[in-house]
Design an enzyme around this catalytic site. Structure first.
Site, PDB file in Angstrom:
ATOM      1  N   LYS A 287      82.425  62.386 131.246  1.00  0.00           N
ATOM      2  CA  LYS A 287      81.615  61.214 131.971  1.00  0.00           C
ATOM      3  C   LYS A 287      81.658  61.279 133.327  1.00  0.00           C
ATOM      4  O   LYS A 287      80.479  61.354 134.288  1.00  0.00           O
ATOM      5  CB  LYS A 287      82.085  59.860 131.444  1.00  0.00           C
ATOM      6  N   ASN A 288      82.857  61.663 133.857  1.00  0.00           N
ATOM      7  CA  ASN A 288      83.219  61.275 135.401  1.00  0.00           C
ATOM      8  C   ASN A 288      82.626  62.669 136.100  1.00  0.00           C
ATOM      9  O   ASN A 288      82.445  62.655 137.524  1.00  0.00           O
ATOM     10  CB  ASN A 288      84.583  61.192 135.799  1.00  0.00           C
TER      11      ASN A 288
ATOM     12  N   CYS B 283      84.096  48.317 136.334  1.00  0.00           N
ATOM     13  CA  CYS B 283      85.114  47.785 135.803  1.00  0.00           C
ATOM     14  C   CYS B 283      85.862  46.825 136.483  1.00  0.00           C
ATOM     15  O   CYS B 283      86.068  47.201 137.706  1.00  0.00           O
ATOM     16  CB  CYS B 283      86.129  48.897 135.314  1.00  0.00           C
TER      17      CYS B 283
ATOM     18  N   ARG C 156      88.431  47.979 144.673  1.00  0.00           N
ATOM     19  CA  ARG C 156      87.793  49.019 144.575  1.00  0.00           C
ATOM     20  C   ARG C 156      86.510  48.997 145.703  1.00  0.00           C
ATOM     21  O   ARG C 156      85.369  48.841 145.487  1.00  0.00           O
ATOM     22  CB  ARG C 156      87.082  49.362 143.417  1.00  0.00           C
TER      23      ARG C 156
ATOM     24  N   ASP D  69      93.539  57.252 134.757  1.00  0.00           N
ATOM     25  CA  ASP D  69      92.643  57.115 133.501  1.00  0.00           C
ATOM     26  C   ASP D  69      93.372  57.124 132.065  1.00  0.00           C
ATOM     27  O   ASP D  69      92.650  56.932 131.263  1.00  0.00           O
ATOM     28  CB  ASP D  69      91.695  57.762 133.679  1.00  0.00           C
TER      29      ASP D  69
ATOM     30  N   ARG E 142      80.945  52.783 127.042  1.00  0.00           N
ATOM     31  CA  ARG E 142      80.442  53.236 128.302  1.00  0.00           C
ATOM     32  C   ARG E 142      81.302  54.489 128.506  1.00  0.00           C
ATOM     33  O   ARG E 142      80.560  55.612 129.236  1.00  0.00           O
ATOM     34  CB  ARG E 142      81.214  52.163 129.295  1.00  0.00           C
TER      35      ARG E 142
HETATM   36  C1  UD1 Z   1      86.643  57.665 140.022  1.00  0.00           C
HETATM   37  C2  UD1 Z   1      86.578  57.638 138.619  1.00  0.00           C
HETATM   38  C3  UD1 Z   1      87.658  56.712 137.752  1.00  0.00           C
HETATM   39  C4  UD1 Z   1      89.008  57.101 138.168  1.00  0.00           C
HETATM   40  C5  UD1 Z   1      89.214  57.141 139.664  1.00  0.00           C
HETATM   41  C6  UD1 Z   1      90.629  57.553 140.139  1.00  0.00           C
HETATM   42  C7  UD1 Z   1      84.385  58.388 138.231  1.00  0.00           C
HETATM   43  C8  UD1 Z   1      83.108  57.735 137.638  1.00  0.00           C
HETATM   44  N1  UD1 Z   1      85.414  57.384 138.245  1.00  0.00           N
HETATM   45  O1  UD1 Z   1      86.541  56.467 140.515  1.00  0.00           O
HETATM   46  O2  UD1 Z   1      87.451  56.907 136.371  1.00  0.00           O
HETATM   47  O3  UD1 Z   1      90.103  55.881 137.729  1.00  0.00           O
HETATM   48  O4  UD1 Z   1      88.225  58.171 140.446  1.00  0.00           O
HETATM   49  O5  UD1 Z   1      90.745  58.895 139.585  1.00  0.00           O
HETATM   50  O6  UD1 Z   1      84.487  59.455 138.651  1.00  0.00           O
HETATM   51  N2  UD1 Z   1      89.136  53.404 147.902  1.00  0.00           N
HETATM   52  C9  UD1 Z   1      89.204  52.663 148.837  1.00  0.00           C
HETATM   53  N3  UD1 Z   1      87.940  52.842 149.716  1.00  0.00           N
HETATM   54  C10 UD1 Z   1      86.996  53.369 149.369  1.00  0.00           C
HETATM   55  C11 UD1 Z   1      86.946  54.144 147.929  1.00  0.00           C
HETATM   56  C12 UD1 Z   1      88.239  54.206 147.229  1.00  0.00           C
HETATM   57  O7  UD1 Z   1      90.261  52.057 149.476  1.00  0.00           O
HETATM   58  O8  UD1 Z   1      85.930  53.587 150.042  1.00  0.00           O
HETATM   59  C13 UD1 Z   1      90.328  53.405 146.945  1.00  0.00           C
HETATM   60  C14 UD1 Z   1      90.204  52.649 145.478  1.00  0.00           C
HETATM   61  O9  UD1 Z   1      90.386  51.397 145.793  1.00  0.00           O
HETATM   62  C15 UD1 Z   1      91.709  53.338 144.623  1.00  0.00           C
HETATM   63  C16 UD1 Z   1      91.680  54.600 145.269  1.00  0.00           C
HETATM   64  O10 UD1 Z   1      90.922  54.776 146.662  1.00  0.00           O
HETATM   65  O11 UD1 Z   1      92.717  52.557 145.202  1.00  0.00           O
HETATM   66  C17 UD1 Z   1      90.985  55.552 144.522  1.00  0.00           C
HETATM   67  O12 UD1 Z   1      89.552  55.390 144.160  1.00  0.00           O
HETATM   68  P1  UD1 Z   1      88.658  56.503 143.850  1.00  0.00           P
HETATM   69  O13 UD1 Z   1      89.225  57.844 143.692  1.00  0.00           O
HETATM   70  O14 UD1 Z   1      87.430  56.469 144.880  1.00  0.00           O
HETATM   71  O15 UD1 Z   1      87.859  56.101 142.443  1.00  0.00           O
HETATM   72  P2  UD1 Z   1      86.360  56.294 142.022  1.00  0.00           P
HETATM   73  O16 UD1 Z   1      85.789  57.130 142.814  1.00  0.00           O
HETATM   74  O17 UD1 Z   1      85.790  54.737 142.064  1.00  0.00           O
END
Ligand code: UD1
Length: 429
Positions: A22-23, A126, A131, A316, A408
């Site tokens: 999915k990711n 979620c 986030r 995850d 999902r």
């Molecule tokens: C992706 C995955 C999700 C997984 C996560 C971490 C997909 C569709 N989803 O989510 O399943 O749990 O990676 O492996 O691929 N953060 C900030 N600012 C930002 C962006 C992120 O502070 O602009 C923080 C987040 O709050 C979190 C950390 O960075 O604490 C990691 O988040 P991130 O790796 O960006 O997660 P996603 O890409 O949303």
């Protein structure tokens, strides 16, 4: 709303086919916005999130054609999508679409890179912590986009196109890395990403972008270099297997006991997770068909685990591991470092008889001799599947409510588990 009923106590035996990730699928579909030619994706999982992203892309004017059945195909084979963004008719991604799935915010990168503008609602998804998207916005700014926030929307503009730049992420972010890769592929000049996410899905997307004509090197390491090109073309790419689905079923086998081959799974995508499972007492072996997981007789040993970006133990799989540890012979400690508030499964596991104490980002799990079935509520994608894992070993019946979260991210979970002997059924509601 559908529910899932599970009667615990049956061992699992057989084969579970692992779907496409999915990711990886979500950012790959989004990458189609970068080209007017058709992007063909094979091994796409049948998931609610994929359908939702199809609607979001449709709103931008993208045509998505789902390939028909092929001779010899099984119901578990992934689908083939032909995605064509020949003409982008709308560069706004509205709140009612984006709020349902956080990753859809990433459309901002290809839209601004190709069209010079994008207006995308701040995301939902979620309910696991705040986030934010500040780092995604920072990456676009480094590539020369002007950003304005107005009425819950992020508006990105680059009238004369994006320019290559230095992006140094202060924190590893998967979404930030995807966004930077896509935007930089069509920027003028060279972009260097430091502290890039090394997740296999990032590498998969970069491989596909390179097939489309991008010039990306170093994806899968923490330093990625992108030489921008003026145009990308169509390509055909096969989505890599889902390592989170793999780890989830591996934990289900460790929990229920039995012997199962996870077909198409790749151990190299999940070494940290498999090492923890081996430590917990499961026998893991790589075979030609995939990964074989066995636990016969031996008890579950407690573990100490801290979640971390790849190649560490994935956040995850944290909820699923906690479910497994509820029945360990001793006390386990699990620390969640990626997301705050990602312990919503704890209260529900406690309803099944688990003994878990929370202290900030750490959970202490005292193994119990047995869990007992109860009605429970699924609260997010990974939390809900942890309840299914716990229920497989619980005495009596567990009813998991609100299973739309499961749909999902897990394709036909109840079919895959019942084919291996689990007493699990979906009750349409
Ligand atoms: C992706 C995955 C999700 C997984 C996560 C971490 C997909 C569709 N989803 O989510 O399943 O749990 O990676 O492996 O691929 N953060 C900030 N600012 C930002 C962006 C992120 O502070 O602009 C923080 C987040 O709050 C979190 C950390 O960075 O604490 C990691 O988040 P991130 O790796 O960006 O997660 P996603 O890409 O949303």
């Amino acid at each position: 709303m559908d529910r899932i009923r599970i009667k615990g106590g049956r061992k699992l035996h057989g084969t579970i086919p692992i779907s496409g990730a999915k990711n990886a699928t979500l950012p790959l579909m989004i990458a189609s916005l970068l080209t007017e030619e058709t992007l063909i994706l094979d091994n796409v999982p049948r998931l609610a999130d994929v359908g939702q992203l199809q609607r979001i892309l449709g709103n931008h004017g993208v045509d998505v054609m789902v390939g028909g059945k092929r001779p010899g195909e099984t119901p578990y084979d992934g689908q083939t999508l032909h995605i064509s963004a020949a003409r982008i008719v709308d560069t706004t991604a509205p709140y009612d679409l984006v709020s349902k799935m956080r990753a859809s915010f990433w459309v901002i990168a290809p839209l601004v890179a190709r069209m010079g503008q994008a207006r995308v609602s701040m995301p939902g998804g979620c309910a696991i912590g705040t986030r934010p998207v500040d780092l995604l916005i920072m990456a676009l700014e480094r590539l020369g986009a002007d950003i304005e926030i107005d009425g819950g929307y992020v508006i990105a503009r680059a009238k004369d196109g994006l320019k290559g730049g230095e992006i140094d992420f202060p924190k590893v972010t998967v979404g930030g890395t995807h966004t930077a890769l896509m935007a930089a592929s069509l920027a003028r000049g060279t972009t260097v990403i430091e502290n890039a996410a090394r997740e296999p899905e990032v590498k998969d997307v970069a491989d596909c972008l390179n097939l489309m004509g991008a010039r990306i090197s170093g994806a899968g390491t923490s330093r990625v270099v992108i030489e921008g090109v003026s145009k990308l073309s169509g390509a055909r790419h096969r989505v890599l297997p889902d390592r989170i689905e793999t780890g989830t079923y591996a934990m289900a086998v460790a929990m229920a006991g039995g012997d199962v081959v996870l077909e198409n799974a790749r151990a190299d995508l999940l070494q940290a997770g498999l090492d923890v499972l081996a430590e917990a007492g499961a026998e893991i072996s790589a075979t030609n068909a995939g990964i074989r997981v066995k636990r016969n007789g031996a008890g579950i040993a407690p573990v100490e685990v801290v979640t971390a970006p790849f190649p560490g133990f994935p956040t995850d799989l944290q909820a699923q591991l906690m479910a497994l540890m509820t029945c360990a012979k001793g006390t386990s400690h699990i620390t969640e470092t990626i997301f705050e508030n990602r312990f919503m499964h704890v209260q529900e596991l406690v309803r099944l008889g688990a003994r878990i104490r929370l202290d900030g980002e750490s959970a202490t799990i005292e193994g119990v001799a047995k869990l007992t079935g109860a009605p429970v509520m699924a609260t997010d994608l990974r939390a809900s599947v942890s309840l299914v894992i716990a229920a497989l070993a619980a005495e009596g019946e567990t009813m998991v409510n609100r299973v739309y979260h499961l749909d999902r991210g897990f394709e036909r979970l109840e079919d895959k588990l019942s084919a291996c002997g689990a007493a699990i059924e979906r009750i349409a509601g």
